[in-house]
Design a protein around this motif. Structure first.
Motif, PDB file in Angstrom:
ATOM      1  N   ARG A   1       0.830  -1.211   0.000  1.00 56.87           N
ATOM      2  CA  ARG A   1       0.000   0.000   0.000  1.00 56.87           C
ATOM      3  C   ARG A   1       0.861   1.257   0.000  1.00 56.87           C
ATOM      4  NH1 ARG A   1      -5.016  -1.669   4.050  1.00 56.87           N
ATOM      5  NH2 ARG A   1      -6.103  -2.912   2.508  1.00 56.87           N
TER       6      ARG A   1
ATOM      7  N   LYS B   1       0.830   6.229  -9.167  1.00 59.35           N
ATOM      8  CA  LYS B   1      -0.439   5.520  -9.370  1.00 59.35           C
ATOM      9  C   LYS B   1      -0.682   5.215 -10.844  1.00 59.35           C
ATOM     10  CE  LYS B   1      -2.619   7.250  -5.198  1.00 59.35           C
ATOM     11  NZ  LYS B   1      -3.635   8.112  -4.605  1.00 59.35           N
TER      12      LYS B   1
ATOM     13  N   ASN C   1       2.309   1.828  -3.435  1.00 60.41           N
ATOM     14  CA  ASN C   1       1.299   2.298  -4.385  1.00 60.41           C
ATOM     15  C   ASN C   1       0.781   3.693  -4.042  1.00 60.41           C
ATOM     16  OD1 ASN C   1       0.183   0.319  -6.578  1.00 60.41           O
ATOM     17  ND2 ASN C   1       0.815  -0.943  -4.861  1.00 60.41           N
TER      18      ASN C   1
ATOM     19  N   ILE D   1      -0.868   4.590  -1.582  1.00 58.56           N
ATOM     20  CA  ILE D   1      -2.215   4.572  -0.996  1.00 58.56           C
ATOM     21  C   ILE D   1      -2.138   5.086   0.436  1.00 58.56           C
ATOM     22  CG2 ILE D   1      -4.120   3.064  -0.285  1.00 58.56           C
ATOM     23  CD1 ILE D   1      -3.420   1.251  -2.664  1.00 58.56           C
ATOM     24  N   ILE D   2      -1.120   4.674   1.142  1.00 57.29           N
ATOM     25  CA  ILE D   2      -0.893   5.235   2.481  1.00 57.29           C
ATOM     26  C   ILE D   2       0.528   5.802   2.518  1.00 57.29           C
ATOM     27  CG2 ILE D   2      -2.533   3.717   3.657  1.00 57.29           C
ATOM     28  CD1 ILE D   2      -0.259   1.976   4.570  1.00 57.29           C
ATOM     29  N   SER D   3       0.734   6.767   3.391  1.00 61.67           N
ATOM     30  CA  SER D   3       2.062   7.385   3.408  1.00 61.67           C
ATOM     31  C   SER D   3       2.925   6.790   4.524  1.00 61.67           C
ATOM     32  CB  SER D   3       1.934   8.895   3.568  1.00 61.67           C
ATOM     33  OG  SER D   3       1.024   9.145   4.595  1.00 61.67           O
TER      34      SER D   3
END
Lengths: 537, 277
Positions: free
Chosen positions: B54, B82, B57, B59-61
């Motif tokens: 994640r 992305k 990608n 999606i989370i930092s």
């Protein structure tokens, strides 16, 4: 521990999972705040504008309040019984249910346990909303603490009994549907019929109530209707003479209000297998969509290319869930119904003046906005826990989920708005400008309300329809709506008194505060919600 | 924090760390994966594999550290990251009331692909994944394996340079598993894709991957080619090596819970507590 106790405990734990380390403290704080609200603040707030409102109702004030209480409880009882019906055809949480079914727990344990587990949550809503009833009475007779307690106890018993009957009714319907192939195939048609039946019953009651107003002896034939047992106790508490025309005296009413609910609860526990099952495998194994229907093709034409596909996705996902159709019918039905009630309760229908029409317009729009926020905005994340990552992974990020959902709601509200405008225009005999004003007011306020719900959901997403997160948001939304409506009513009457506007501007004096108050909640909620959602991990 | 370079490296992490409150999900992860290679991240449940994917990608930092994916920084250039990555999540995120075709159209729109391209790609992917004939059925009626196939199509629809697959074969039948394995090797050999796989299936990792990393409690324990890892612990195969690295449950303990009495268990707990102190 008895199986039903374990199930009740688990039900409550699931509903309060966000506060799992501080459950006792949570309930202590909430109940303390709500008691202060119910016994102290609410009466003070209602005192501010209730005397103004009372002047709208002609005749003896005591009997008007008596009728109002009877009517509110009658309708509330019916609505609470019918509310769970919107969940018919909804998929159950198969995994959890399977585990419970695999245990030695009997259907009675499961039904009873789940119901009891919900009672503490019901109490929160009762304490938050019941002050509306005491608020009606308090400006007329100054209630003492004993009267407050009796009234709140009656409302509690009334609501919990109605919820029990509603749960039994829905379980029985689901039980029947699960066993009937015909009922399963009927699908949407059955839902429409159910929804129409619900709305029809509500209307029948409205007309019946008007009839009862002029023929009070009819009430004796309605003695079997439970809300009357509870309203009799409340009326007796206010003024014993108010129930003198009934067959049901205070002792019979108390007996029925206590004995019948407990008996039904006991029978339910023992005989649940006759109406309760978890075999609701009502979704067909395969549904084939051969061709996109004309509605979606039309929407494709009127939306911009950048958003077209996303809006269509939201619309398809929304309308293909059968329970959503029920929600829409329910929203339309209740909005129409409330509008009609306000008109009839005013007493002068169809000879209404501009101020009456403006006030009822505002109330109807407020109800529509609240229902849209509860039934549409609030469900933005239900069933899409994993989908959030799909959006977050895409270059367009998660905000497209919010804005495509909002756009979808604009489309739905637009079409519903046309229908509601036509109905109210005919019912209240609006002129063309008033009809356009109503339509725009409805669309704008509904969007404001939905934005509040979406903002709240972004802050604390509810991925399950039944969970504690959802109930928390519903609770907050109801409080926001109550604050908005009472704030707007207060401001509207103040402005009206101070400025004495021409008749054509009166509707603006009522609608503007509603929009301003709504926006004051909506913008910060949506802003902080989007910020919070961006950081969701 | 040192600067990362692009060169031939598809994925490069430097001190990548993620905390969830007090829990350290990923701790100081440093890996480098070349373009056109297949990399597997192995580890038990809750080891930090999904969190790593994640983060990679965008999606989370991350809490600290950074990473370059396809030459783009996962924090400051998240949109570019992305755009060039495809992602198959562990649990399928699908709109149940859409058909596979409608869902893939929706994914294509999320990536702003031209309409004609979306339609062509959907037809091709549905054919490859043997979903032809079911493309107009609602997804709610699909089995888990079929949903997994739709998600794989969704991960590939924008023809990404780098593909992240979280448990790609976990729900698939043997024939579909074989097909996905072949697809993965074809994608790296012929289309020069970089593939990052998270899996529990050691045979899949051994068969497909050029390099493997084993992660436990957020920390990368070992990294290298499958052969190197097997040799490093004198194991027979990757499964043997994995069990040696991670530690094995004693066979005699497996049924002990049946015989244990509450008093005895309490005593055991006390003893354990004392030992800890």
């Amino acid at each position: 521990m008895a199986a039903w106790k374990a199930i009740a405990k688990t039900e409550l734990r699931r509903k309060t999972s966000s506060f799992r380390n501080h459950r006792f403290l949570l309930f202590l704080v909430i109940y303390t705040i709500l008691c202060v609200w119910a016994f102290l603040f609410a009466p003070l707030i209602f005192d501010l504008f209730m005397p103004n409102l009372v002047t709208y109702f002609p005749g003896n004030v005591f009997s008007v309040v008596g009728y109002l209480i009877e009517f509110i409880l009658m309708m509330l009882f019916l609505m609470i019984i019918m509310y769970p019906m919107q969940n018919i055809y909804r998929k159950t949480e198969v995994g959890y249910k399977e585990m419970v079914l695999a245990s030695p727990a009997r259907p009675g344990d499961i039904f009873f346990g789940e119901f009891i587990g919900k009672v503490p949550i019901y109490l929160i809503f009762i304490l938050a909303l019941a002050p509306v009833i005491t608020g009606l009475i308090n400006p007329i007779i100054n209630l003492n603490i004993i009267q407050y307690i009796i009234i709140y106890l009656c409302v509690t018993g009334h609501v919990i009994f109605a919820a029990l009957l509603g749960s039994i009714l829905v379980s029985w319907l689901e039980h029947k549907i699960a066993r009937s192939e015909k009922a399963r195939d009927l699908g949407k048609v059955l839902l429409f019929l159910l929804a129409i039946a619900m709305v029809a019953i509500l209307y029948t009651f409205t007309y019946l109530f008007n009839y009862i107003k002029s023929n009070p002896h009819i009430k004796n034939y309605l003695s079997f209707y439970p809300s009357l047992w509870f309203s009799n106790i409340i009326l007796y508490t206010i003024q014993p003479v108010l129930i003198s025309s009934y067959i049901l005296n205070i002792w019979v009413s108390i007996f029925l209000a206590v004995f019948i609910p407990f008996t039904i609860l006991y029978i339910t526990f023992k005989k649940a297998y006759a109406f309760f099952s978890l075999e609701t495998s009502i979704e067909k194994t395969s549904t084939i969509i051969e061709k996109e229907n004309k509605f979606y093709r039309f929407i494709r034409k009127i939306t911009r290319i950048k958003w077209e596909g996303l809006i269509i996705t939201q619309l398809k996902e929304f309308f293909r869930k059968r329970e959503n159709i029920m929600k829409i019918v329910y929203t339309i039905g209740l909005t129409l119904f409330e509008g009609v009630i306000f008109a009839f309760l005013g007493g002068d229908y169809p000879n209404l003046d501009t101020q009456d029409i403006s006030l009822y317009m505002m109330m109807s729009v407020m109800i529509a906005g609240m229902l849209f926020s509860l039934f549409l905005g609030n469900f933005i994340f239900v069933g899409s826990k994993e989908l959030i990552w799909v959006y977050k992974k895409s270059p367009r990020n998660i905000k497209v989920l919010i804005f495509s959902y909002l756009r979808m709601i604009v489309i739905i509200i637009f079409f519903i708005g046309i229908g509601l405008t036509i109905f109210f225009s005919l019912f209240f005999q609006y002129d063309i400008f008033t009809a356009i004003f109503f339509f725009l007011f409805l669309i704008i306020y509904s969007l404001i309300s939905v934005s509040q719900a979406i903002g709240l959901q972004c802050i604390n997403p509810a991925f399950e329809e039944k969970g504690g997160d959802m109930q928390l948001t519903i609770g907050i939304l109801v409080i926001i709506n109550m604050a908005t409506i009472f704030g707007s009513l207060f401001l509207g009457f103040q402005l009206l008194g101070n400025f004495n506007p021409p008749p054509e501007l009166i509707k603006v004096f009522f609608s503007l505060p509603l929009i301003i108050f709504g926006t004051l909640f909506a913008i910060p909620l949506l802003f902080f919600g989007l910020k919070k959602l961006n950081k969701i991990e | 924090m040192g600067e990362l370079t692009i060169d031939n490296i598809a994925i490069s992490t430097k001190g990548l760390t993620k905390h969830f409150g007090k829990i350290i999900a990923v701790n100081n992860l440093n890996i480098e994966i070349d373009y056109g290679k297949t990399y597997a991240l192995l580890g038990p449940n809750g080891a930090g594999k999904t969190t790593t994917v994640r983060m990679l990608n965008s999606i989370i930092s991350p809490t600290s550290g950074t990473a370059l994916v396809g030459g783009y920084d996962i924090i400051s250039q998240s949109i570019e990251v992305k755009k060039i990555c495809g992602f198959l999540p562990e649990s399928p995120g699908l709109y149940q009331k859409l058909t596979p075709r409608e869902f893939l159209e929706f994914i294509g729109e999320l990536y702003s692909l031209p309409k004609e391209l979306i339609i062509t790609r959907i037809d091709e992917l549905l054919e490859i994944f043997d979903l032809e004939g079911r493309e107009n059925d609602l997804l709610e009626g699909f089995s888990r394996g079929m949903k997994q196939k739709v998600c794989l199509c969704a991960a590939l629809i924008q023809d990404p340079k780098i593909i992240f697959l979280d448990e790609p074969t976990s729900n698939l039948d043997p024939a579909a598993t074989r097909m996905v394995k072949d697809l993965i090797s074809e994608l790296t050999r012929k289309a020069d894709k970089t593939i990052f796989i998270c899996t529990h299936l050691l045979d899949t990792a051994e068969e497909l991957c050029d390099r493997i990393g084993i992660i436990d409690k957020g920390t990368l324990k070992v990294e290298g080619t499958p052969r190197k890892i097997i040799d490093s612990v004198n194991a027979q195969d990757l499964e043997d090596a994995y069990l040696k690295i991670m530690g094995v449950t004693k066979i005699e303990d497996l049924l002990a819970w049946r015989e244990e009495l509450p008093e005895k268990a309490k005593e055991k707990k006390k003893r354990k507590g004392r030992k800890k102190k």
